[in-house]
Enzyme design. Structure first.
Site, PDB file in Angstrom:
ATOM      1  N   SER A  18      74.257  57.530 -10.006  1.00  0.00           N
ATOM      2  CA  SER A  18      75.530  57.156 -10.619  1.00  0.00           C
ATOM      3  C   SER A  18      76.698  58.002 -10.125  1.00  0.00           C
ATOM      4  CB  SER A  18      75.426  57.267 -12.151  1.00  0.00           C
ATOM      5  OG  SER A  18      74.460  56.359 -12.646  1.00  0.00           O
TER       6      SER A  18
ATOM      7  N   HIS B  64      78.325  60.730 -14.114  1.00  0.00           N
ATOM      8  CA  HIS B  64      79.220  59.578 -14.040  1.00  0.00           C
ATOM      9  C   HIS B  64      80.675  60.034 -13.967  1.00  0.00           C
ATOM     10  CE1 HIS B  64      75.521  58.079 -15.879  1.00  0.00           C
ATOM     11  NE2 HIS B  64      75.881  56.844 -15.583  1.00  0.00           N
TER      12      HIS B  64
END
Length: 353
Positions: free
Chosen positions: A234, A299
């Site tokens: 991610s 993220h």
């Protein structure tokens, strides 16, 4: 012969007659660009070095600036009016309108694009992630929420604070995933956004951006969430996506991709939902777990890398990053963060017990 004083310039009319009389095998699109460039300077002259750069498919920042300040009135219509194109060339045209905000850049990319080398980095990373997932899924007999399996965290690929001395884990964690849903989300974005970006900007820039997001993700987790492990690509995915979305916003008027507002909203909703899901799994796991669940900070770190370094890369299509002061400032900032994170991992865990 046409430049006896060796100034490096000749008149555009002289150059046009030279091309006509000698029937030079030059790309008509490049000739159009050269004429537009010559019309953009005060004397209306063709520069020898710009001719060399154009024929060799090199574009300096001064070259692009001259075109931008010129008349930009090229004799051909926009790419969307091109007819009789094959399937691959139509796909290249689609990529040009998806990624590039300027019609001159889109035409340049369309006419100078070559199928070799192909965009192998994003395809190779995605294929490797799928293979690793299938291997662990078959071995553990578990395809959803694999991190809850007691054998999963013993993988040599996962980043875990207890194994931070094994430096390769700060990168190899990108090949492991929580489950099928996370792998599917990342693989889809890597292929839909990463492959077109790699086709336009090249393997070196996009691989650097992706790996910078991955590395920033693991190092951020090691600083801000010191008890949590980390899996999934991610960090790199959000670096690519945030850079592309920021580039679209910064060049909103010039982008010609269809339904751009709707697609922007859908992308933000999907990315926000993925972050929310990662936060939920970290703090409120649905199943009893033997230890902390994977962190979500990668993220956010990837998004920061994409908005800063990634946006600079995407806005410098066919331009040298080394000539831009802002690029060196961002690179220095990233290097400073890496150095701080390395010392943090060496000393902070022991000092904080």
């Amino acid at each position: 012969q046409l430049d006896p004083e060796n100034t490096g310039f000749i008149g555009v009319e002289t150059f046009a007659s030279l091309v006509h009389s000698h029937e030079l095998p030059l790309d008509p699109a490049k000739l159009d660009m050269l004429v537009a460039l010559a019309q953009g300077n005060d004397e209306g002259q063709v520069c020898y070095q710009e001719l060399v750069d154009l024929i060799s498919s090199k574009r300096s920042s001064s070259f692009k600036r001259a075109i931008a300040n010129g008349q930009r009135a090229l004799p051909r219509d926009v790419l969307l009016d091109e007819t009789g194109l094959g399937i691959y060339k139509r796909f290249v045209r689609y990529v040009a309108y998806e990624i590039l905000p300027c019609e001159m850049d889109r035409r340049w990319y369309f006419y100078q694009h070559r199928a070799c080398p192909p965009p192998i980095f994003m395809a190779a990373v995605t294929l490797t992630q799928i293979i690793v997932f299938l291997c662990y899924g078959a071995r553990l007999n578990k395809w959803v929420l694999q991190t809850y399996h007691p054998e999963y965290m013993k993988s040599p690929l996962i980043y875990h604070p207890g194994h931070r001395a094994r430096a390769w884990r700060f990168l190899t964690y990108m090949f492991m995933h929580v489950g099928l849903e996370q792998l599917g989300f990342n693989a889809l974005l890597q292929l839909m956004i990463g492959v077109p970006l790699e086709m336009v900007h090249g393997i070196l820039r996009i691989s650097f951006l992706y790996l910078a997001g991955v590395l920033a993700g693991s190092l951020t987790v090691s600083i801000t969430d010191m008890r949590a492990p980390l899996v999934g690509g991610s960090g790199g995915v959000y670096a690519l996506c945030s850079a592309h979305l920021a580039n679209v916003v910064m060049n909103w008027a010039g982008m010609r991709c269809p339904y751009k507002l709707l697609r922007m909203v859908l992308a933000l909703v999907c990315m926000s939902s993925e972050v929310g899901r990662a936060v939920w799994l970290r703090f409120s796991p649905p199943l009893p777990a033997s230890g902390p669940q994977p962190s979500f900070m990668a993220h956010l770190a990837g998004a920061i890398v994409g908005i800063s370094m990634g946006l600079t890369i995407l806005r410098s299509y066919e331009e040298s990053l080394q000539e831009q002061c802002g690029w060196w400032v961002l690179l220095l900032s990233y290097g400073t963060f890496l150095l701080f994170a390395v010392f943090w991992n060496i000393f902070a865990y022991d000092l904080l017990g």
